[in-house]
Design a protein around this motif. Structure first.
Motif, PDB file in Angstrom:
ATOM      1  N   GLN A 191       3.963  73.231 137.510  1.00 10.20           N
ATOM      2  CA  GLN A 191       4.534  72.601 136.324  1.00 10.20           C
ATOM      3  C   GLN A 191       3.440  72.083 135.394  1.00 10.20           C
ATOM      4  O   GLN A 191       3.542  72.217 134.172  1.00 10.20           O
ATOM      5  N   SER A 192       2.411  71.483 135.975  1.00 10.53           N
ATOM      6  CA  SER A 192       1.328  70.949 135.144  1.00 10.53           C
ATOM      7  C   SER A 192       0.674  72.044 134.319  1.00 10.53           C
ATOM      8  O   SER A 192       0.344  71.844 133.144  1.00 10.53           O
ATOM      9  N   ALA A 193       0.497  73.203 134.928  1.00 11.72           N
ATOM     10  CA  ALA A 193      -0.115  74.322 134.202  1.00 11.72           C
ATOM     11  C   ALA A 193       0.815  74.851 133.125  1.00 11.72           C
ATOM     12  O   ALA A 193       0.382  75.230 132.031  1.00 11.72           O
ATOM     13  N   THR A 194       2.117  74.887 133.414  1.00 13.98           N
ATOM     14  CA  THR A 194       3.073  75.452 132.466  1.00 13.98           C
ATOM     15  C   THR A 194       3.364  74.509 131.311  1.00 13.98           C
ATOM     16  O   THR A 194       3.491  74.939 130.159  1.00 13.98           O
ATOM     17  N   LEU A 195       3.454  73.218 131.596  1.00 13.59           N
ATOM     18  CA  LEU A 195       3.820  72.256 130.557  1.00 13.59           C
ATOM     19  C   LEU A 195       2.734  72.054 129.515  1.00 13.59           C
ATOM     20  O   LEU A 195       3.012  71.821 128.343  1.00 13.59           O
ATOM     21  N   GLY A 196       1.478  72.134 129.916  1.00  8.60           N
ATOM     22  CA  GLY A 196       0.398  71.863 128.976  1.00  8.60           C
ATOM     23  C   GLY A 196       0.227  70.370 128.756  1.00  8.60           C
ATOM     24  O   GLY A 196       0.726  69.532 129.510  1.00  8.60           O
ATOM     25  N   ARG A 197      -0.461  70.028 127.676  1.00  8.62           N
ATOM     26  CA  ARG A 197      -0.781  68.626 127.397  1.00  8.62           C
ATOM     27  C   ARG A 197       0.471  67.849 127.001  1.00  8.62           C
ATOM     28  O   ARG A 197       1.282  68.305 126.205  1.00  8.62           O
ATOM     29  N   ALA A 198       0.622  66.645 127.547  1.00  6.93           N
ATOM     30  CA  ALA A 198       1.759  65.787 127.197  1.00  6.93           C
ATOM     31  C   ALA A 198       1.597  65.256 125.788  1.00  6.93           C
ATOM     32  O   ALA A 198       0.500  64.894 125.357  1.00  6.93           O
ATOM     33  N   ARG A 199       2.692  65.224 125.045  1.00 12.30           N
ATOM     34  CA  ARG A 199       2.650  64.686 123.687  1.00 12.30           C
ATOM     35  C   ARG A 199       2.737  63.166 123.667  1.00 12.30           C
ATOM     36  O   ARG A 199       2.042  62.493 122.928  1.00 12.30           O
ATOM     37  N   VAL A 200       3.664  62.624 124.468  1.00 11.42           N
ATOM     38  CA  VAL A 200       3.993  61.210 124.374  1.00 11.42           C
ATOM     39  C   VAL A 200       3.097  60.382 125.283  1.00 11.42           C
ATOM     40  O   VAL A 200       2.892  60.729 126.447  1.00 11.42           O
ATOM     41  N   ASP A 201       2.553  59.298 124.741  1.00  8.74           N
ATOM     42  CA  ASP A 201       1.698  58.377 125.487  1.00  8.74           C
ATOM     43  C   ASP A 201       2.543  57.675 126.547  1.00  8.74           C
ATOM     44  O   ASP A 201       3.417  56.853 126.228  1.00  8.74           O
ATOM     45  N   ALA A 202       2.303  57.976 127.811  1.00 14.36           N
ATOM     46  CA  ALA A 202       3.111  57.430 128.895  1.00 14.36           C
ATOM     47  C   ALA A 202       2.979  55.912 128.991  1.00 14.36           C
ATOM     48  O   ALA A 202       3.931  55.217 129.354  1.00 14.36           O
ATOM     49  N   ARG A 203       1.804  55.358 128.657  1.00  9.86           N
ATOM     50  CA  ARG A 203       1.622  53.901 128.749  1.00  9.86           C
ATOM     51  C   ARG A 203       2.534  53.182 127.759  1.00  9.86           C
ATOM     52  O   ARG A 203       3.184  52.196 128.090  1.00  9.86           O
TER      53      ARG A 203
END
Length: 461
Positions: free
Chosen positions: A81-93
């Motif tokens: 999943q990490s490879a497929t999703l790519g970089r996260a847009r939303v700042d999780a913090r």
């Protein structure tokens, strides 16, 4: 947030314990586990529910919880999943802090909603029961919202009801407006500091951010002009009325200058008018929308803040092709805001209970605000509150130079006090250490106690 982490930790411990138990063996009851782990029954129930979802246990109503047919669960592999999703847009913090709930013993000084005793709950119960008996509450509503409710929102903005779109709350409105009015990869200009929910809304819409400094009179027009020239942005996010977190009100001269710049650069201004009904001293300024005949301003209104967090009803008010595009695109998200919710909102806004609630709310917020500022001056001598907000629900406090606001926020949480980490209100690096203190979700004694608990943490830092 803290409760979720606690439940996850308990679930891990129980999972290891289950691995050594027989299939069909009964787990101790919730009350016993609650005593063992020193956690609330709700937290234990949440932990067991997560184990049930994994197939580790099965719950049989009236009998208890039993070890399921697998005595050892395989470890999932989510690396694909990490490879497929790519970089996260939303700042999780930022997203995590926006949804941070206080425990029953915590003091909530970082919650952007009203405490239960400030909400018109008796009125909502009565109106809700009445609305539920109406056939209209269970039928399909127009995608743009109930006509009567649109008329009520339109009246405050001197708008045509056809220019109003009913949406499920202000946060959804932000994401939807940002996504619809511009393309991913373009730039959104925001005042700085600003509402973290707007920052993550822009991230969710795939927008880049350009921050423009704001002071007690709102965004600085000369710096806004520089940012528009540099970025060629066509979208500006502002809170002209009791901005979160500073409480600033956009000055009259600056309002005219902002509109002039929007016209010059062909830009939209998203006016987040969330705090209009949270005035304390005096009367709030008219919506920026009322000064703009050419459709540059797209306004967002919400009932969630001045009424109750569960009343997810808001409105987007927009003119011209932009308004038509917003109303057309709305149906792609969902068919309509639930009619029952709209009926309750309409009944409240058109009842005599609404002005009574606002008058009562003004007095109670004034008391809480004044207590918070007085306690901050008395107990936190190194902290500066330069601006007393005339409305809204937040106080913006500057801390001594060198204070680590993230560490302070974590230490405060350990001390049972939730505060807003000032770094989350900046798209870029914060120019000074600040915290946001909210006075709407805690009682006056809780506010005083919460501020006093912060004092030794600042001295330790």
């Amino acid at each position: 947030m803290k409760n979720d982490n606690r439940a996850s930790l308990i679930a891990e411990i129980l999972r290891d314990r289950i691995a050594g138990m027989r299939v069909g063996q009964k787990l101790p009851p919730v009350r016993e586990l609650s005593k063992e782990f020193g956690a609330s029954p709700a937290t234990i129930t949440q932990a067991i529910a997560s184990l049930s979802a994994l197939g580790a246990v099965r719950a049989e109503p009236g009998r208890g919880t039993f070890v399921a047919g697998r005595d050892r669960l395989p470890e999932p592999d989510y690396s694909w999943q990490s490879a497929t999703l790519g970089r996260a847009r939303v700042d999780a913090r930022r997203a995590a802090r926006l949804g941070a709930y206080a425990g029953t013993d915590d003091i909530q000084l970082s919650w952007g909603y009203l405490a239960p005793e400030l909400q018109p709950l008796d009125e909502l119960r009565t109106l809700g029961a009445r609305a539920a008996r109406s056939p209209r509450a269970w039928s399909m509503a127009p995608a743009t919202g109930l006509a009567d409710l649109r008329r009520v929102f339109a009246s405050e903005f001197h708008a045509d009801p056809a220019e109003v779109l009913i949406v499920p709350g202000g946060q959804q409105a932000l994401v939807f407006a940002m996504r619809t009015l511009t393309e991913p990869g373009t730039t959104l200009i925001t005042e700085s500091p600003s509402y973290p929910g707007a920052i993550i809304a822009a991230q969710a819409a795939g927008l880049d951010l350009a921050a423009v400094p704001a002071d007690a009179d709102g965004i600085q027009p000369d710096r806004l002009a520089d940012a528009l020239e540099r970025t060629r942005a066509t979208l500006i996010y502002l809170q002209p009325c009791y901005a979160n977190p500073t409480g600033a009100v956009l000055g009259s001269g600056r309002r005219e200058e902002v509109l002039r710049l929007a016209a010059r650069y062909g830009a939209f201004v998203i006016e987040d008018d969330w705090a209009r009904h949270l005035s304390i001293d005096g009367t709030p300024p008219s919506p920026l929308f009322t000064q703009d005949p050419d459709g540059h301003v797209v306004s967002i209104a919400t009932l969630t803040k001045p009424v109750a967090p569960g009343l997810r009803v808001g409105a987007i008010i927009a003119r011209g092709p932009a308004g038509e595009r917003l109303r057309t695109a709305r149906i792609a998200d969902d068919m309509c805001v639930p009619p029952l919710t709209q009926e309750i909102a309409l009944s409240l806004l058109t009842s005599s209970a609404w002005p009574r609630h606002l008058k009562r709310l003004r007095n109670r917020l004034a008391e809480r605000r004044d207590t918070m500022i007085a306690e901050a001056h008395a107990s936190l001598p190194g902290v500066r509150v330069a601006h007393t907000p005339r409305g809204g629900i937040h106080v913006w406090a500057r801390l001594p130079e060198g204070t680590d606001t993230t560490a302070l926020t974590a230490a405060a949480l350990d001390a049972g006090v939730l505060i807003g980490d000032g770094s989350h209100f900046y798209a870029d690096e914060p120019p000074a250490p600040c915290i946001r203190l909210s006075y709407s979700a805690a009682s006056t004694p809780q506010i005083a106690e919460g501020i006093r608990r912060l004092a030794p943490l600042l001295d330790a830092g």
